[in-house]
Design a protein around this motif. Structure first.
Motif, PDB file in Angstrom:
ATOM      1  N   ALA A 146     -17.861  11.380 -34.974  1.00  0.00           N
ATOM      2  CA  ALA A 146     -18.531  11.956 -33.788  1.00  0.00           C
ATOM      3  C   ALA A 146     -17.854  11.487 -32.501  1.00  0.00           C
ATOM      4  N   VAL A 147     -17.444  10.221 -32.471  1.00  0.00           N
ATOM      5  CA  VAL A 147     -16.736   9.688 -31.296  1.00  0.00           C
ATOM      6  C   VAL A 147     -15.399  10.402 -31.119  1.00  0.00           C
ATOM      7  N   VAL A 148     -14.681  10.577 -32.211  1.00  0.00           N
ATOM      8  CA  VAL A 148     -13.360  11.221 -32.175  1.00  0.00           C
ATOM      9  C   VAL A 148     -13.488  12.684 -31.753  1.00  0.00           C
ATOM     10  N   ARG A 149     -14.474  13.370 -32.304  1.00  0.00           N
ATOM     11  CA  ARG A 149     -14.675  14.798 -31.986  1.00  0.00           C
ATOM     12  C   ARG A 149     -14.968  14.975 -30.508  1.00  0.00           C
ATOM     13  N   GLU A 150     -15.809  14.072 -29.992  1.00  0.00           N
ATOM     14  CA  GLU A 150     -16.202  14.138 -28.577  1.00  0.00           C
ATOM     15  C   GLU A 150     -15.009  13.871 -27.663  1.00  0.00           C
ATOM     16  N   ALA A 151     -14.204  12.865 -28.050  1.00  0.00           N
ATOM     17  CA  ALA A 151     -13.121  12.425 -27.155  1.00  0.00           C
ATOM     18  C   ALA A 151     -11.875  13.289 -27.250  1.00  0.00           C
ATOM     19  N   LEU A 152     -11.597  13.838 -28.449  1.00  0.00           N
ATOM     20  CA  LEU A 152     -10.309  14.509 -28.655  1.00  0.00           C
ATOM     21  C   LEU A 152     -10.450  15.975 -29.039  1.00  0.00           C
ATOM     22  N   GLY A 153     -11.687  16.441 -29.219  1.00  0.00           N
ATOM     23  CA  GLY A 153     -11.914  17.794 -29.732  1.00  0.00           C
ATOM     24  C   GLY A 153     -11.425  18.899 -28.818  1.00  0.00           C
ATOM     25  N   ASP A 154     -11.198  18.561 -27.534  1.00  0.00           N
ATOM     26  CA  ASP A 154     -10.659  19.588 -26.620  1.00  0.00           C
ATOM     27  C   ASP A 154      -9.152  19.742 -26.810  1.00  0.00           C
ATOM     28  N   ARG A 155      -8.538  18.788 -27.486  1.00  0.00           N
ATOM     29  CA  ARG A 155      -7.070  18.801 -27.676  1.00  0.00           C
ATOM     30  C   ARG A 155      -6.691  19.054 -29.130  1.00  0.00           C
ATOM     31  N   VAL A 156      -7.483  18.507 -30.061  1.00  0.00           N
ATOM     32  CA  VAL A 156      -7.198  18.595 -31.492  1.00  0.00           C
ATOM     33  C   VAL A 156      -8.214  19.521 -32.156  1.00  0.00           C
ATOM     34  N   LYS A 157      -7.721  20.515 -32.878  1.00  0.00           N
ATOM     35  CA  LYS A 157      -8.614  21.454 -33.571  1.00  0.00           C
ATOM     36  C   LYS A 157      -8.523  21.321 -35.091  1.00  0.00           C
ATOM     37  N   HIS A 158      -7.461  20.695 -35.570  1.00  0.00           N
ATOM     38  CA  HIS A 158      -7.252  20.574 -37.017  1.00  0.00           C
ATOM     39  C   HIS A 158      -7.438  19.112 -37.425  1.00  0.00           C
ATOM     40  N   TRP A 159      -8.402  18.888 -38.328  1.00  0.00           N
ATOM     41  CA  TRP A 159      -8.768  17.519 -38.710  1.00  0.00           C
ATOM     42  C   TRP A 159      -8.678  17.352 -40.223  1.00  0.00           C
ATOM     43  N   PHE A 160      -8.189  16.191 -40.651  1.00  0.00           N
ATOM     44  CA  PHE A 160      -8.344  15.770 -42.041  1.00  0.00           C
ATOM     45  C   PHE A 160      -9.220  14.528 -42.038  1.00  0.00           C
ATOM     46  N   THR A 161     -10.260  14.517 -42.858  1.00  0.00           N
ATOM     47  CA  THR A 161     -11.188  13.386 -42.848  1.00  0.00           C
ATOM     48  C   THR A 161     -10.555  12.146 -43.472  1.00  0.00           C
ATOM     49  N   VAL A 162     -10.258  12.222 -44.781  1.00  0.00           N
ATOM     50  CA  VAL A 162      -9.712  11.042 -45.478  1.00  0.00           C
ATOM     51  C   VAL A 162      -8.407  11.396 -46.156  1.00  0.00           C
ATOM     52  N   ASN A 163      -7.455  10.502 -46.083  1.00  0.00           N
ATOM     53  CA  ASN A 163      -6.186  10.631 -46.788  1.00  0.00           C
ATOM     54  C   ASN A 163      -6.294   9.909 -48.128  1.00  0.00           C
ATOM     55  N   GLU A 164      -6.096  10.663 -49.211  1.00  0.00           N
ATOM     56  CA  GLU A 164      -5.937  10.092 -50.544  1.00  0.00           C
ATOM     57  C   GLU A 164      -7.035   9.093 -50.934  1.00  0.00           C
ATOM     58  N   PRO A 165      -8.268   9.548 -51.072  1.00  0.00           N
ATOM     59  CA  PRO A 165      -9.338   8.632 -51.475  1.00  0.00           C
ATOM     60  C   PRO A 165      -9.026   7.913 -52.787  1.00  0.00           C
ATOM     61  N   TRP A 166      -8.213   8.530 -53.668  1.00  0.00           N
ATOM     62  CA  TRP A 166      -7.836   7.842 -54.913  1.00  0.00           C
ATOM     63  C   TRP A 166      -7.114   6.542 -54.585  1.00  0.00           C
ATOM     64  N   CYS A 167      -6.176   6.579 -53.684  1.00  0.00           N
ATOM     65  CA  CYS A 167      -5.413   5.372 -53.351  1.00  0.00           C
ATOM     66  C   CYS A 167      -6.313   4.307 -52.743  1.00  0.00           C
ATOM     67  N   SER A 168      -7.149   4.717 -51.750  1.00  0.00           N
ATOM     68  CA  SER A 168      -8.018   3.732 -51.090  1.00  0.00           C
ATOM     69  C   SER A 168      -8.942   3.068 -52.093  1.00  0.00           C
ATOM     70  N   ALA A 169      -9.499   3.880 -53.016  1.00  0.00           N
ATOM     71  CA  ALA A 169     -10.481   3.343 -53.968  1.00  0.00           C
ATOM     72  C   ALA A 169      -9.826   2.547 -55.083  1.00  0.00           C
ATOM     73  N   PHE A 170      -8.833   3.159 -55.761  1.00  0.00           N
ATOM     74  CA  PHE A 170      -8.326   2.555 -56.995  1.00  0.00           C
ATOM     75  C   PHE A 170      -7.182   1.572 -56.769  1.00  0.00           C
ATOM     76  N   LEU A 171      -6.345   1.802 -55.743  1.00  0.00           N
ATOM     77  CA  LEU A 171      -5.321   0.794 -55.445  1.00  0.00           C
ATOM     78  C   LEU A 171      -5.913  -0.338 -54.606  1.00  0.00           C
ATOM     79  N   GLY A 172      -6.952  -0.007 -53.816  1.00  0.00           N
ATOM     80  CA  GLY A 172      -7.544  -1.018 -52.949  1.00  0.00           C
ATOM     81  C   GLY A 172      -8.544  -1.912 -53.644  1.00  0.00           C
ATOM     82  N   TYR A 173      -9.288  -1.345 -54.631  1.00  0.00           N
ATOM     83  CA  TYR A 173     -10.391  -2.108 -55.228  1.00  0.00           C
ATOM     84  C   TYR A 173     -10.266  -2.316 -56.738  1.00  0.00           C
ATOM     85  N   ALA A 174      -9.334  -1.585 -57.421  1.00  0.00           N
ATOM     86  CA  ALA A 174      -9.182  -1.788 -58.883  1.00  0.00           C
ATOM     87  C   ALA A 174      -7.888  -2.536 -59.196  1.00  0.00           C
ATOM     88  N   SER A 175      -6.746  -2.005 -58.764  1.00  0.00           N
ATOM     89  CA  SER A 175      -5.479  -2.702 -59.085  1.00  0.00           C
ATOM     90  C   SER A 175      -5.206  -3.830 -58.088  1.00  0.00           C
TER      91      SER A 175
END
Ligand SMILES: OC[C@@H]1[C@@H](O)[C@H](O)[C@@H](O)c2nc(CNc3ccccc3)cn21
Length: 457
Positions: A146-175
Protein backbone atom coordinates in the motif's frame (compact mmCIF):
# COMPACT_ATOMS: atom_id res chain seq x y z
CA UNK A 1 16.71 -7.75 -40.96
CA UNK A 2 13.95 -9.67 -39.14
CA UNK A 3 12.59 -12.97 -40.33
CA UNK A 4 11.09 -13.93 -36.98
CA UNK A 5 9.11 -10.94 -35.82
CA UNK A 6 7.51 -10.60 -32.37
CA UNK A 7 4.04 -9.11 -31.76
CA UNK A 8 3.62 -5.35 -31.87
CA UNK A 9 4.30 -3.89 -28.42
CA UNK A 10 6.30 -6.89 -27.19
CA UNK A 11 8.32 -5.72 -24.15
CA UNK A 12 12.10 -6.17 -24.57
CA UNK A 13 13.70 -5.74 -21.19
CA UNK A 14 16.54 -6.39 -18.83
CA UNK A 15 16.26 -7.34 -15.16
CA UNK A 16 18.09 -6.84 -11.87
CA UNK A 17 17.28 -6.86 -8.15
CA UNK A 18 17.94 -4.39 -5.35
CA UNK A 19 20.32 -6.29 -3.09
CA UNK A 20 22.33 -7.57 -6.04
CA UNK A 21 23.19 -4.15 -7.51
CA UNK A 22 22.34 -1.18 -5.27
CA UNK A 23 24.98 -1.13 -2.51
CA UNK A 24 24.61 1.89 -0.14
CA UNK A 25 23.10 -0.50 2.38
CA UNK A 26 23.06 2.14 5.16
CA UNK A 27 22.24 5.24 3.11
CA UNK A 28 19.26 7.56 3.65
CA UNK A 29 17.64 5.53 6.38
CA UNK A 30 17.80 2.05 4.83
CA UNK A 31 17.32 -0.70 7.40
CA UNK A 32 18.97 -4.13 7.54
CA UNK A 33 17.74 -7.02 5.38
CA UNK A 34 18.16 -10.75 5.97
CA UNK A 35 20.66 -10.77 3.11
CA UNK A 36 22.81 -8.12 4.85
CA UNK A 37 22.84 -10.38 7.92
CA UNK A 38 23.36 -13.59 5.92
CA UNK A 39 26.16 -12.22 3.73
CA UNK A 40 27.99 -10.87 6.80
CA UNK A 41 27.82 -14.28 8.48
CA UNK A 42 31.12 -16.11 7.90
CA UNK A 43 30.84 -19.16 5.66
CA UNK A 44 27.55 -18.20 3.99
CA UNK A 45 28.80 -16.47 0.83
CA UNK A 46 31.79 -17.53 -1.23
CA UNK A 47 34.92 -15.51 -0.35
CA UNK A 48 32.91 -13.67 2.32
CA UNK A 49 31.49 -11.31 -0.31
CA UNK A 50 28.40 -9.16 0.32
CA UNK A 51 26.17 -6.46 -1.18
CA UNK A 52 27.50 -3.52 0.85
CA UNK A 53 28.80 -1.85 -2.34
CA UNK A 54 27.75 -4.23 -5.15
CA UNK A 55 27.42 -2.22 -8.40
CA UNK A 56 26.98 1.08 -6.52
CA UNK A 57 23.75 1.43 -8.48
CA UNK A 58 22.17 3.54 -5.75
CA UNK A 59 24.50 6.38 -6.73
CA UNK A 60 25.08 5.41 -10.39
CA UNK A 61 21.47 4.75 -11.41
CA UNK A 62 21.33 7.63 -13.93
CA UNK A 63 24.45 6.31 -15.72
CA UNK A 64 22.97 2.83 -15.75
CA UNK A 65 19.64 3.99 -17.16
CA UNK A 66 21.44 5.98 -19.86
CA UNK A 67 23.40 2.86 -20.79
CA UNK A 68 20.17 0.82 -20.93
CA UNK A 69 18.62 3.42 -23.23
CA UNK A 70 21.72 3.55 -25.46
CA UNK A 71 21.49 -0.21 -25.93
CA UNK A 72 17.89 0.11 -27.09
CA UNK A 73 15.95 -1.89 -24.47
CA UNK A 74 12.41 -0.67 -23.81
CA UNK A 75 11.66 -2.10 -20.35
CA UNK A 76 13.47 -2.56 -17.05
CA UNK A 77 12.51 -5.00 -14.31
CA UNK A 78 14.04 -4.02 -10.98
CA UNK A 79 13.15 -4.69 -7.38
CA UNK A 80 12.30 -2.38 -4.50
CA UNK A 81 14.23 -2.79 -1.25
CA UNK A 82 11.61 -3.30 1.48
CA UNK A 83 14.10 -2.32 4.24
CA UNK A 84 14.95 0.84 2.27
CA UNK A 85 11.26 1.82 2.05
CA UNK A 86 9.96 0.62 5.45
CA UNK A 87 12.85 0.15 7.89
CA UNK A 88 11.49 -0.92 11.28
CA UNK A 89 7.99 -0.82 9.80
CA UNK A 90 7.93 2.95 9.28
CA UNK A 91 7.81 4.73 5.93
CA UNK A 92 11.22 6.14 4.91
CA UNK A 93 10.83 8.94 2.38
CA UNK A 94 14.58 8.85 1.70
CA UNK A 95 14.19 5.33 0.36
CA UNK A 96 11.06 6.16 -1.63
CA UNK A 97 12.81 9.20 -3.10
CA UNK A 98 15.43 6.93 -4.67
CA UNK A 99 12.77 4.90 -6.45
CA UNK A 100 10.93 8.06 -7.49
CA UNK A 101 14.19 9.31 -9.06
CA UNK A 102 14.83 5.95 -10.71
CA UNK A 103 11.31 5.68 -12.15
CA UNK A 104 11.39 9.29 -13.43
CA UNK A 105 14.76 8.70 -15.07
CA UNK A 106 13.50 5.53 -16.75
CA UNK A 107 10.35 7.22 -18.05
CA UNK A 108 12.35 10.19 -19.35
CA UNK A 109 14.57 7.70 -21.21
CA UNK A 110 11.54 5.99 -22.76
CA UNK A 111 12.01 2.84 -20.67
CA UNK A 112 8.95 1.26 -18.99
CA UNK A 113 9.53 0.39 -15.30
CA UNK A 114 8.40 -3.03 -14.02
CA UNK A 115 8.88 -3.17 -10.25
CA UNK A 116 9.15 -6.31 -8.11
CA UNK A 117 8.23 -5.67 -4.50
CA UNK A 118 10.02 -8.66 -3.00
CA UNK A 119 13.26 -10.11 -4.35
CA UNK A 120 14.42 -11.89 -1.16
CA UNK A 121 15.58 -8.98 1.03
CA UNK A 122 13.17 -9.26 3.96
CA UNK A 123 13.64 -6.60 6.69
CA UNK A 124 15.64 -8.26 9.45
CA UNK A 125 13.21 -7.14 12.15
CA UNK A 126 10.45 -9.12 10.42
CA UNK A 127 12.67 -12.20 10.31
CA UNK A 128 13.36 -11.68 14.02
CA UNK A 129 9.57 -11.69 14.53
CA UNK A 130 9.22 -15.05 12.73
CA UNK A 131 9.99 -14.34 9.11
CA UNK A 132 8.00 -15.95 6.30
CA UNK A 133 7.00 -18.92 8.49
CA UNK A 134 4.97 -16.39 10.53
CA UNK A 135 1.59 -15.53 9.01
CA UNK A 136 1.85 -11.90 10.17
CA UNK A 137 4.68 -11.26 7.68
CA UNK A 138 2.19 -11.63 4.84
CA UNK A 139 0.10 -8.84 6.34
CA UNK A 140 3.16 -6.63 6.80
CA UNK A 141 3.85 -7.20 3.09
CA UNK A 142 0.36 -5.95 2.22
CA UNK A 143 1.05 -2.80 4.28
CA UNK A 144 4.31 -2.34 2.33
CA UNK A 145 2.44 -2.76 -0.96
CA UNK A 146 0.00 0.00 0.00
CA UNK A 147 2.90 2.36 0.77
CA UNK A 148 4.59 1.54 -2.54
CA UNK A 149 1.36 1.92 -4.54
CA UNK A 150 0.68 5.30 -2.96
CA UNK A 151 4.22 6.62 -3.46
CA UNK A 152 5.10 5.21 -6.88
CA UNK A 153 1.78 4.30 -8.52
CA UNK A 154 1.78 7.50 -10.59
CA UNK A 155 5.06 6.38 -12.22
CA UNK A 156 4.95 2.56 -12.11
CA UNK A 157 2.00 0.63 -13.57
CA UNK A 158 3.50 -2.86 -13.84
CA UNK A 159 4.11 -4.69 -10.56
CA UNK A 160 5.40 -8.11 -9.56
CA UNK A 161 4.59 -9.02 -5.96
CA UNK A 162 7.10 -11.77 -5.12
CA UNK A 163 10.09 -13.12 -7.01
CA UNK A 164 10.48 -16.90 -6.87
CA UNK A 165 8.66 -17.89 -3.66
CA UNK A 166 10.21 -21.37 -4.09
CA UNK A 167 13.69 -19.95 -3.57
CA UNK A 168 12.72 -17.76 -0.60
CA UNK A 169 10.92 -20.63 1.12
CA UNK A 170 12.99 -23.71 0.30
CA UNK A 171 16.50 -22.27 -0.10
CA UNK A 172 15.94 -19.85 2.79
CA UNK A 173 14.29 -22.17 5.31
CA UNK A 174 14.91 -25.81 4.18
CA UNK A 175 18.39 -26.08 2.62
CA UNK A 176 19.75 -22.95 4.32
CA UNK A 177 21.67 -21.94 1.19
CA UNK A 178 19.94 -18.56 1.08
CA UNK A 179 18.96 -16.04 3.77
CA UNK A 180 17.95 -16.50 6.54
CA UNK A 181 19.91 -19.80 6.29
CA UNK A 182 17.57 -22.04 8.30
CA UNK A 183 17.22 -25.80 7.79
CA UNK A 184 13.70 -26.77 8.75
CA UNK A 185 11.30 -28.31 6.19
CA UNK A 186 8.46 -27.48 8.60
CA UNK A 187 9.35 -23.78 8.51
CA UNK A 188 9.89 -23.94 4.74
CA UNK A 189 6.38 -25.19 3.94
CA UNK A 190 4.90 -22.49 6.18
CA UNK A 191 7.03 -19.88 4.40
CA UNK A 192 5.91 -21.11 0.98
CA UNK A 193 2.25 -20.62 1.86
CA UNK A 194 2.76 -17.23 3.50
CA UNK A 195 4.76 -15.92 0.54
CA UNK A 196 1.81 -16.83 -1.67
CA UNK A 197 -0.60 -15.32 0.86
CA UNK A 198 1.51 -12.14 0.75
CA UNK A 199 1.00 -12.11 -3.01
CA UNK A 200 -2.75 -12.65 -2.57
CA UNK A 201 -3.06 -9.78 -0.09
CA UNK A 202 -0.88 -7.36 -2.08
CA UNK A 203 -2.12 -7.96 -5.62
CA UNK A 204 -5.54 -6.28 -5.13
CA UNK A 205 -3.77 -3.27 -3.58
CA UNK A 206 -1.39 -2.94 -6.53
CA UNK A 207 -4.21 -3.48 -9.05
CA UNK A 208 -6.24 -0.56 -7.76
CA UNK A 209 -6.85 2.05 -10.44
CA UNK A 210 -4.58 1.55 -13.45
CA UNK A 211 -2.13 -0.79 -11.69
CA UNK A 212 -1.31 -4.17 -13.26
CA UNK A 213 0.14 -6.98 -11.15
CA UNK A 214 1.33 -10.57 -11.11
CA UNK A 215 3.91 -12.82 -9.46
CA UNK A 216 7.20 -14.23 -10.83
CA UNK A 217 7.71 -17.90 -9.93
CA UNK A 218 10.74 -19.85 -11.18
CA UNK A 219 9.66 -22.79 -13.29
CA UNK A 220 11.67 -25.69 -14.66
CA UNK A 221 11.04 -28.28 -17.31
CA UNK A 222 11.20 -31.62 -15.47
CA UNK A 223 12.00 -35.05 -16.98
CA UNK A 224 12.46 -38.49 -15.42
CA UNK A 225 15.92 -39.99 -15.93
CA UNK A 226 14.19 -43.15 -17.22
CA UNK A 227 10.65 -44.48 -17.66
CA UNK A 228 10.90 -46.60 -14.53
CA UNK A 229 8.05 -46.18 -12.06
CA UNK A 230 10.49 -44.90 -9.43
CA UNK A 231 11.95 -42.25 -11.73
CA UNK A 232 8.51 -41.22 -12.96
CA UNK A 233 7.37 -40.72 -9.38
CA UNK A 234 10.54 -38.81 -8.51
CA UNK A 235 9.85 -36.46 -11.43
CA UNK A 236 6.23 -36.10 -10.32
CA UNK A 237 7.35 -35.05 -6.86
CA UNK A 238 9.88 -32.49 -8.10
CA UNK A 239 7.50 -31.09 -10.71
CA UNK A 240 4.91 -30.83 -7.97
CA UNK A 241 7.13 -28.97 -5.49
CA UNK A 242 8.83 -26.75 -8.06
CA UNK A 243 6.04 -25.96 -10.52
CA UNK A 244 2.52 -27.20 -9.77
CA UNK A 245 2.48 -26.05 -6.10
CA UNK A 246 2.87 -22.45 -7.27
CA UNK A 247 1.03 -22.56 -10.60
CA UNK A 248 -2.04 -24.30 -9.14
CA UNK A 249 -2.19 -21.88 -6.20
CA UNK A 250 -1.73 -18.72 -8.27
CA UNK A 251 -3.86 -19.69 -11.28
CA UNK A 252 -6.45 -22.07 -9.81
CA UNK A 253 -6.61 -21.04 -6.14
CA UNK A 254 -5.82 -24.54 -4.88
CA UNK A 255 -2.83 -26.73 -4.06
CA UNK A 256 -2.26 -30.01 -5.93
CA UNK A 257 -3.48 -32.91 -3.82
CA UNK A 258 -0.38 -35.05 -4.36
CA UNK A 259 1.92 -32.25 -3.18
CA UNK A 260 -0.29 -31.54 -0.13
CA UNK A 261 0.03 -35.26 0.66
CA UNK A 262 3.82 -35.19 0.21
CA UNK A 263 4.05 -32.14 2.51
CA UNK A 264 1.70 -33.48 5.20
CA UNK A 265 4.58 -34.87 7.35
CA UNK A 266 5.84 -31.28 7.67
CA UNK A 267 2.58 -29.88 9.04
CA UNK A 268 1.52 -28.19 5.83
CA UNK A 269 -2.23 -28.68 6.27
CA UNK A 270 -2.20 -26.63 9.48
CA UNK A 271 -0.89 -23.59 7.61
CA UNK A 272 -3.79 -22.92 5.22
CA UNK A 273 -6.63 -20.90 6.73
CA UNK A 274 -10.15 -20.27 5.43
CA UNK A 275 -10.13 -17.69 2.65
CA UNK A 276 -6.42 -17.96 1.92
CA UNK A 277 -6.73 -19.80 -1.37
CA UNK A 278 -9.34 -17.40 -2.74
CA UNK A 279 -6.86 -14.56 -2.08
CA UNK A 280 -3.87 -16.43 -3.51
CA UNK A 281 -5.79 -17.40 -6.63
CA UNK A 282 -7.33 -13.96 -7.04
CA UNK A 283 -7.20 -12.06 -10.34
CA UNK A 284 -3.83 -11.05 -11.79
CA UNK A 285 -3.00 -9.25 -15.02
CA UNK A 286 -0.03 -11.40 -16.00
CA UNK A 287 2.29 -14.11 -14.71
CA UNK A 288 6.05 -13.78 -14.78
CA UNK A 289 8.05 -16.90 -15.63
CA UNK A 290 11.69 -17.20 -14.56
CA UNK A 291 13.21 -19.98 -16.64
CA UNK A 292 16.81 -21.17 -16.79
CA UNK A 293 17.01 -24.92 -17.25
CA UNK A 294 15.55 -28.41 -17.07
CA UNK A 295 15.68 -30.83 -14.12
CA UNK A 296 16.36 -34.46 -15.04
CA UNK A 297 15.30 -36.48 -12.01
CA UNK A 298 16.29 -39.93 -10.78
CA UNK A 299 14.99 -41.92 -7.83
CA UNK A 300 18.44 -43.12 -6.83
CA UNK A 301 19.57 -41.31 -3.73
CA UNK A 302 23.24 -41.34 -4.69
CA UNK A 303 23.02 -39.25 -7.86
CA UNK A 304 24.25 -35.67 -8.21
CA UNK A 305 22.31 -32.87 -6.52
CA UNK A 306 21.71 -29.53 -8.23
CA UNK A 307 24.10 -27.11 -6.59
CA UNK A 308 22.05 -24.16 -5.41
CA UNK A 309 25.06 -22.56 -3.79
CA UNK A 310 28.72 -23.38 -3.18
CA UNK A 311 27.66 -24.61 0.25
CA UNK A 312 24.74 -26.80 -0.88
CA UNK A 313 23.71 -28.37 2.40
CA UNK A 314 20.37 -29.76 3.49
CA UNK A 315 17.83 -30.67 0.81
CA UNK A 316 15.51 -27.90 -0.44
CA UNK A 317 12.97 -30.56 -1.40
CA UNK A 318 10.76 -31.56 1.55
CA UNK A 319 8.67 -34.60 0.59
CA UNK A 320 11.11 -35.61 -2.11
CA UNK A 321 13.70 -37.73 -0.35
CA UNK A 322 15.74 -40.24 -2.34
CA UNK A 323 15.62 -37.96 -5.36
CA UNK A 324 18.68 -37.00 -7.33
CA UNK A 325 19.30 -34.66 -10.22
CA UNK A 326 21.30 -36.10 -13.06
CA UNK A 327 22.76 -34.44 -16.09
CA UNK A 328 20.77 -35.07 -19.25
CA UNK A 329 23.86 -34.81 -21.45
CA UNK A 330 23.33 -31.20 -22.53
CA UNK A 331 25.90 -28.38 -22.44
CA UNK A 332 25.96 -26.54 -19.12
CA UNK A 333 26.53 -22.93 -18.10
CA UNK A 334 29.05 -21.72 -15.49
CA UNK A 335 26.38 -22.51 -12.88
CA UNK A 336 26.32 -26.14 -14.03
CA UNK A 337 22.75 -25.64 -15.30
CA UNK A 338 21.84 -27.47 -18.48
CA UNK A 339 21.11 -25.37 -21.54
CA UNK A 340 17.66 -26.45 -22.80
CA UNK A 341 15.65 -23.89 -24.77
CA UNK A 342 13.16 -26.63 -25.61
CA UNK A 343 12.31 -26.68 -21.92
CA UNK A 344 11.21 -23.06 -22.12
CA UNK A 345 8.85 -23.86 -25.00
CA UNK A 346 7.60 -26.85 -22.98
CA UNK A 347 6.88 -24.75 -19.89
CA UNK A 348 5.19 -21.93 -21.81
CA UNK A 349 2.90 -24.19 -23.84
CA UNK A 350 2.09 -26.23 -20.73
CA UNK A 351 1.04 -23.16 -18.72
CA UNK A 352 -0.99 -21.86 -21.68
CA UNK A 353 -2.70 -25.22 -22.20
CA UNK A 354 -3.25 -26.47 -18.65
CA UNK A 355 -4.10 -23.27 -16.77
CA UNK A 356 -6.66 -20.49 -17.09
CA UNK A 357 -5.53 -18.05 -19.74
CA UNK A 358 -3.25 -15.29 -18.44
CA UNK A 359 -0.73 -13.07 -20.26
CA UNK A 360 2.86 -14.21 -19.63
CA UNK A 361 6.22 -12.49 -19.39
CA UNK A 362 9.61 -14.15 -19.28
CA UNK A 363 10.74 -12.20 -16.24
CA UNK A 364 14.14 -13.88 -16.10
CA UNK A 365 16.20 -15.88 -18.56
CA UNK A 366 19.97 -15.77 -19.02
CA UNK A 367 23.24 -17.53 -18.38
CA UNK A 368 26.47 -17.25 -16.44
CA UNK A 369 29.62 -17.85 -18.41
CA UNK A 370 33.25 -16.97 -17.71
CA UNK A 371 33.92 -13.67 -19.50
CA UNK A 372 37.30 -12.56 -20.79
CA UNK A 373 38.15 -8.92 -21.36
CA UNK A 374 40.41 -8.52 -24.41
CA UNK A 375 41.46 -4.96 -25.34
CA UNK A 376 38.46 -3.63 -23.45
CA UNK A 377 35.98 -5.87 -25.30
CA UNK A 378 34.04 -8.90 -24.08
CA UNK A 379 32.94 -11.36 -26.74
CA UNK A 380 30.39 -13.41 -24.77
CA UNK A 381 29.21 -15.55 -27.68
CA UNK A 382 28.00 -18.39 -25.41
CA UNK A 383 25.67 -16.07 -23.50
CA UNK A 384 24.48 -14.53 -26.77
CA UNK A 385 23.78 -17.99 -28.19
CA UNK A 386 21.93 -19.01 -25.02
CA UNK A 387 19.64 -15.98 -25.21
CA UNK A 388 19.13 -16.33 -28.97
CA UNK A 389 18.07 -19.97 -28.60
CA UNK A 390 15.63 -19.12 -25.80
CA UNK A 391 14.19 -16.21 -27.76
CA UNK A 392 13.65 -18.61 -30.66
CA UNK A 393 11.75 -20.86 -28.24
CA UNK A 394 9.65 -17.83 -27.22
CA UNK A 395 8.93 -17.08 -30.87
CA UNK A 396 7.81 -20.68 -31.43
CA UNK A 397 5.63 -20.56 -28.32
CA UNK A 398 3.91 -17.38 -29.52
CA UNK A 399 3.30 -19.05 -32.89
CA UNK A 400 1.73 -21.92 -30.92
CA UNK A 401 -0.70 -19.51 -29.29
CA UNK A 402 1.06 -18.64 -26.03
CA UNK A 403 0.10 -15.08 -24.91
CA UNK A 404 3.70 -14.03 -24.28
CA UNK A 405 3.97 -10.25 -23.82
CA UNK A 406 7.62 -9.67 -23.06
CA UNK A 407 11.10 -10.97 -22.22
CA UNK A 408 13.54 -9.71 -19.58
CA UNK A 409 17.13 -10.86 -19.93
CA UNK A 410 18.81 -11.78 -16.66
CA UNK A 411 20.75 -9.69 -16.12
CA UNK A 412 21.31 -6.13 -17.30
CA UNK A 413 24.76 -6.20 -15.70
CA UNK A 414 26.98 -8.55 -13.71
CA UNK A 415 25.97 -8.46 -10.05
CA UNK A 416 26.06 -10.16 -6.63
CA UNK A 417 25.04 -13.77 -7.32
CA UNK A 418 23.80 -14.64 -3.84
CA UNK A 419 25.79 -17.50 -2.25
CA UNK A 420 28.27 -17.43 -5.13
CA UNK A 421 29.23 -13.78 -4.57
CA UNK A 422 30.57 -11.88 -7.60
CA UNK A 423 32.26 -14.79 -9.34
CA UNK A 424 29.26 -15.81 -11.43
CA UNK A 425 28.57 -13.30 -14.19
CA UNK A 426 25.08 -13.17 -15.82
CA UNK A 427 25.28 -9.63 -17.16
CA UNK A 428 24.86 -8.37 -20.70
CA UNK A 429 27.06 -5.57 -19.38
CA UNK A 430 30.39 -6.35 -17.72
CA UNK A 431 31.19 -4.68 -14.38
CA UNK A 432 34.77 -4.13 -13.20
CA UNK A 433 34.21 -4.08 -9.44
CA UNK A 434 37.57 -2.40 -8.82
CA UNK A 435 36.57 0.64 -10.87
CA UNK A 436 32.78 0.17 -11.28
CA UNK A 437 33.35 0.55 -15.02
CA UNK A 438 30.48 -0.77 -17.11
CA UNK A 439 31.34 -2.36 -20.50
CA UNK A 440 28.60 -3.68 -22.81
CA UNK A 441 29.43 -7.22 -23.90
CA UNK A 442 28.72 -8.40 -27.44
CA UNK A 443 25.45 -9.87 -26.15
CA UNK A 444 24.31 -6.41 -25.00
CA UNK A 445 24.74 -4.81 -28.39
CA UNK A 446 23.13 -7.79 -30.10
CA UNK A 447 20.18 -7.83 -27.69
CA UNK A 448 19.61 -4.11 -28.13
CA UNK A 449 19.42 -4.62 -31.88
CA UNK A 450 16.90 -7.44 -31.46
CA UNK A 451 14.86 -5.13 -29.22
CA UNK A 452 14.92 -2.26 -31.70
CA UNK A 453 13.92 -4.49 -34.63
CA UNK A 454 11.41 -6.42 -32.49
CA UNK A 455 12.50 -9.78 -33.81
CA UNK A 456 15.18 -12.31 -34.61
CA UNK A 457 17.05 -12.59 -37.89
O1 LIG B 1 20.97 -17.22 -10.48
C1 LIG B 1 20.65 -16.24 -11.41
C2 LIG B 1 19.36 -15.52 -11.00
C3 LIG B 1 19.52 -14.70 -9.72
O2 LIG B 1 20.59 -13.80 -9.84
C4 LIG B 1 18.19 -13.96 -9.48
O3 LIG B 1 18.25 -13.03 -8.42
C5 LIG B 1 17.08 -14.96 -9.16
O4 LIG B 1 15.79 -14.40 -9.35
C6 LIG B 1 17.26 -16.22 -9.95
N1 LIG B 1 16.47 -17.29 -9.91
C7 LIG B 1 17.06 -18.25 -10.64
C8 LIG B 1 16.51 -19.64 -10.81
N2 LIG B 1 16.47 -20.30 -9.56
C9 LIG B 1 17.52 -20.51 -8.69
C10 LIG B 1 17.91 -21.77 -8.35
C11 LIG B 1 18.94 -21.98 -7.45
C12 LIG B 1 19.57 -20.90 -6.86
C13 LIG B 1 19.17 -19.61 -7.19
C14 LIG B 1 18.14 -19.43 -8.12
C15 LIG B 1 18.19 -17.77 -11.19
N3 LIG B 1 18.30 -16.50 -10.77
Amino acid sequence: MTTRGFPEGFAWGVATSAYQIEGSTAADGRGTSIWDTFAHTPGRVLNGENGDVANDHYTRYAEDVALMASLGVGAYRFSLSWPRIMPGGTVNQGGLDFYRRLADTLLEAGITPYATLYHWDLPQELEDAGGWPARDTAYRFADYAAVVREALGDRVKHWFTVNEPWCSAFLGYASGDHAPGLRSPELAVRAAHHLLLAHGLAAPVLREGDGLAGAAPNLYAVSPASDSELDLDAARRIDGLQNRFFLDALLRGSYPEDVVRDLAPFGFEDVVQAGDMELIGGPIDFLGVNYYSRHTVSAESDGGVVATSPFASASPWPGASHVSFVHGGRPVTDMGWEVDPGGLHEILTRVAKEYPSVPLYITENGAAYVDTVVDGEIDDHERLSYIEAHLAACHDAIADGVPLKGYFAWSFMDNFEWGWGYGKRFGLVHVDYETQKRTPKSSARWYGQISRQNGLP
